[in-house]
Design an enzyme around this catalytic site. Structure first.
Site, PDB file in Angstrom:
ATOM      1  N   CYS A 149      -2.214  -2.639   7.890  1.00  0.00           N
ATOM      2  CA  CYS A 149      -2.087  -3.468   6.566  1.00  0.00           C
ATOM      3  C   CYS A 149      -0.849  -4.445   6.553  1.00  0.00           C
ATOM      4  CB  CYS A 149      -2.004  -2.711   5.454  1.00  0.00           C
ATOM      5  SG  CYS A 149      -3.835  -2.087   5.266  1.00  0.00           S
ATOM      6  N   GLU A 195      -4.592  -0.764  -1.190  1.00  0.00           N
ATOM      7  CA  GLU A 195      -6.050  -0.833  -0.688  1.00  0.00           C
ATOM      8  C   GLU A 195      -6.691  -0.134  -1.517  1.00  0.00           C
ATOM      9  OE1 GLU A 195      -6.146   0.135   3.485  1.00  0.00           O
ATOM     10  OE2 GLU A 195      -8.406  -0.148   3.482  1.00  0.00           O
ATOM     11  N   GLN A 230       8.611 -14.443  20.935  1.00  0.00           N
ATOM     12  CA  GLN A 230       8.114 -15.935  21.050  1.00  0.00           C
ATOM     13  C   GLN A 230       8.702 -16.845  19.985  1.00  0.00           C
ATOM     14  OE1 GLN A 230       4.046 -16.550  22.118  1.00  0.00           O
ATOM     15  NE2 GLN A 230       3.689 -14.306  21.717  1.00  0.00           N
ATOM     16  N   VAL A 244       3.384   0.387   4.260  1.00  0.00           N
ATOM     17  CA  VAL A 244       2.503   0.955   5.456  1.00  0.00           C
ATOM     18  C   VAL A 244       1.067   0.420   5.504  1.00  0.00           C
ATOM     19  CG1 VAL A 244       3.841   2.972   5.081  1.00  0.00           C
ATOM     20  CG2 VAL A 244       1.805   2.823   3.533  1.00  0.00           C
ATOM     21  N   THR A 245       0.574   0.751   6.661  1.00  0.00           N
ATOM     22  CA  THR A 245       1.199   0.832   7.663  1.00  0.00           C
ATOM     23  C   THR A 245       1.409  -0.300   8.562  1.00  0.00           C
ATOM     24  OG1 THR A 245      -0.912   1.315   9.043  1.00  0.00           O
ATOM     25  CG2 THR A 245      -0.120   3.318   8.114  1.00  0.00           C
ATOM     26  N   ASP A 259       0.649  -1.197  -0.066  1.00  0.00           N
ATOM     27  CA  ASP A 259       0.000   0.017  -0.047  1.00  0.00           C
ATOM     28  C   ASP A 259       0.763   1.383  -0.016  1.00  0.00           C
ATOM     29  OD1 ASP A 259      -1.875  -1.824   0.254  1.00  0.00           O
ATOM     30  OD2 ASP A 259      -2.795  -1.187   1.996  1.00  0.00           O
ATOM     31  N   LYS A 269      -6.693  -4.721  -2.941  1.00  0.00           N
ATOM     32  CA  LYS A 269      -7.277  -5.470  -1.935  1.00  0.00           C
ATOM     33  C   LYS A 269      -8.074  -4.605  -1.333  1.00  0.00           C
ATOM     34  CE  LYS A 269      -3.558  -4.411   1.341  1.00  0.00           C
ATOM     35  NZ  LYS A 269      -4.234  -3.445   2.071  1.00  0.00           N
TER      36      LYS A 269
HETATM   37  N1  TIU Z   1      -2.722   0.306   4.136  1.00  0.00           N
HETATM   38  C1  TIU Z   1      -3.084   0.644   5.521  1.00  0.00           C
HETATM   39  O1  TIU Z   1      -2.490   0.389   6.357  1.00  0.00           O
HETATM   40  N2  TIU Z   1      -4.459   0.983   5.548  1.00  0.00           N
HETATM   41  C2  TIU Z   1      -4.947   1.783   6.829  1.00  0.00           C
HETATM   42  O2  TIU Z   1      -5.983   2.052   6.773  1.00  0.00           O
HETATM   43  N3  TIU Z   1      -3.757   2.121   7.624  1.00  0.00           N
HETATM   44  C3  TIU Z   1      -4.047   3.031   8.746  1.00  0.00           C
HETATM   45  O3  TIU Z   1      -3.075   3.105   9.574  1.00  0.00           O
HETATM   46  N4  TIU Z   1      -5.320   3.751   8.839  1.00  0.00           N
END
Ligand code: TIU
Length: 234
Positions: free
Chosen positions: A175, A85, A215, A170-171, A37, A142
């Site tokens: 995701c 996304e 772990q 990210v993030t 993303d 996705k």
């Molecule tokens: N790609 C992803 O992490 N989508 C999010 O909505 N991340 C947020 O941190 N909001």
């Protein structure tokens, strides 16, 4: 989604790199780089990330490190996967719960400064220029946070005989972590590059890295990208 499999699978090339909680061993012939993303929606002002109330300025700091890894990975000839996304224009793949959650300044599908928020094909939904996909690389749109949910990713990786994944993007705790957990449950060994992932919340990134390799690597491995670059250069 671009339903393409790689034109070129590299010959067997084992790779070992120092990582937490212990060395990460893989073979470039069966390892994919998965970039989660890195789209304008999250990294630039005016996108989905900012509509949720986040300061998006933190995220762009990882772009040079991501680019260096992507360049080296392409040079090695191994498989590259990009995700976005993204929702269909009619939002048929966006559950109302996701669209209605919270109090964003603009909701998914609303028109923002970079087009409709989190909708496929809109300017904001494009992967940033520095990491733009090339022909032959897999691009997965996705609808969820995880890269495997409601996508053909597992099938495509299986067709390419991929067993190991190297994650950037990210993030970290949304995701990226969701995708790594999905990968873990599907039997992949995953490595997260610590300087190639970022969160709007630094303490969430730190916690995610720690819980990933805790772990005995309950979710996977973590390592700075320098370790991977050094292994690729050997
Ligand atoms: N790609 C992803 O992490 N989508 C999010 O909505 N991340 C947020 O941190 N909001």
């Amino acid at each position: 989604m671009t339903p393409s499999t790689p034109a070129h699978i590299p010959a067997s090339r084992p790779l070992t790199l120092a990582a937490q909680p212990f060395d990460f061993n893989c073979d470039l012939a069966s390892t994919a780089l998965v970039i989660i993303d890195m789209q304008r929606d999250f990294i630039e002002p005016g996108g989905f990330g900012e509509t949720l109330g986040n300061d998006v300025s933190l995220l762009s700091a990882i772009v040079p490190a991501c680019r260096a890894v992507l360049t080296a990975w392409r040079h090695a000839g191994s498989l590259v996967v990009h995700t976005r996304e993204a929702h269909h224009g009619d939002l048929s793949d966006c559950p109302p719960a996701k669209r209605n959650r919270g109090n964003p300044s603009l909701r998914i599908g609303d028109v923002g400064p970079m087009g409709r928020i989190l909708v496929a094909g809109e300017p904001g939904n494009q992967i940033i220029t520095e990491l733009a996909p090339r022909p032959g690389e897999i691009v997965i749109d996705k609808p969820g946070k995880g890269a495997f949910y409601a996508t053909p990713l597992h099938t495509l990786l299986g067709q390419a005989n991929i067993t190991h994944l190297v994650f950037m993007g990210v993030t970290t705790e949304v995701c990226v972590q969701t995708s790594m957990r999905e990968a873990n449950d599907r039997g992949y060994d995953s490595l997260l590059l610590t300087d190639c992932t970022e969160s709007y919340f630094p303490r969430f990134k730190a916690a995610t890295l720690e819980m990933t390799h805790a772990q005995g690597g309950i979710v996977g491995w973590t390592a700075p990208s320098a370790q991977l670059l050094a292994a690729l250069a050997r």
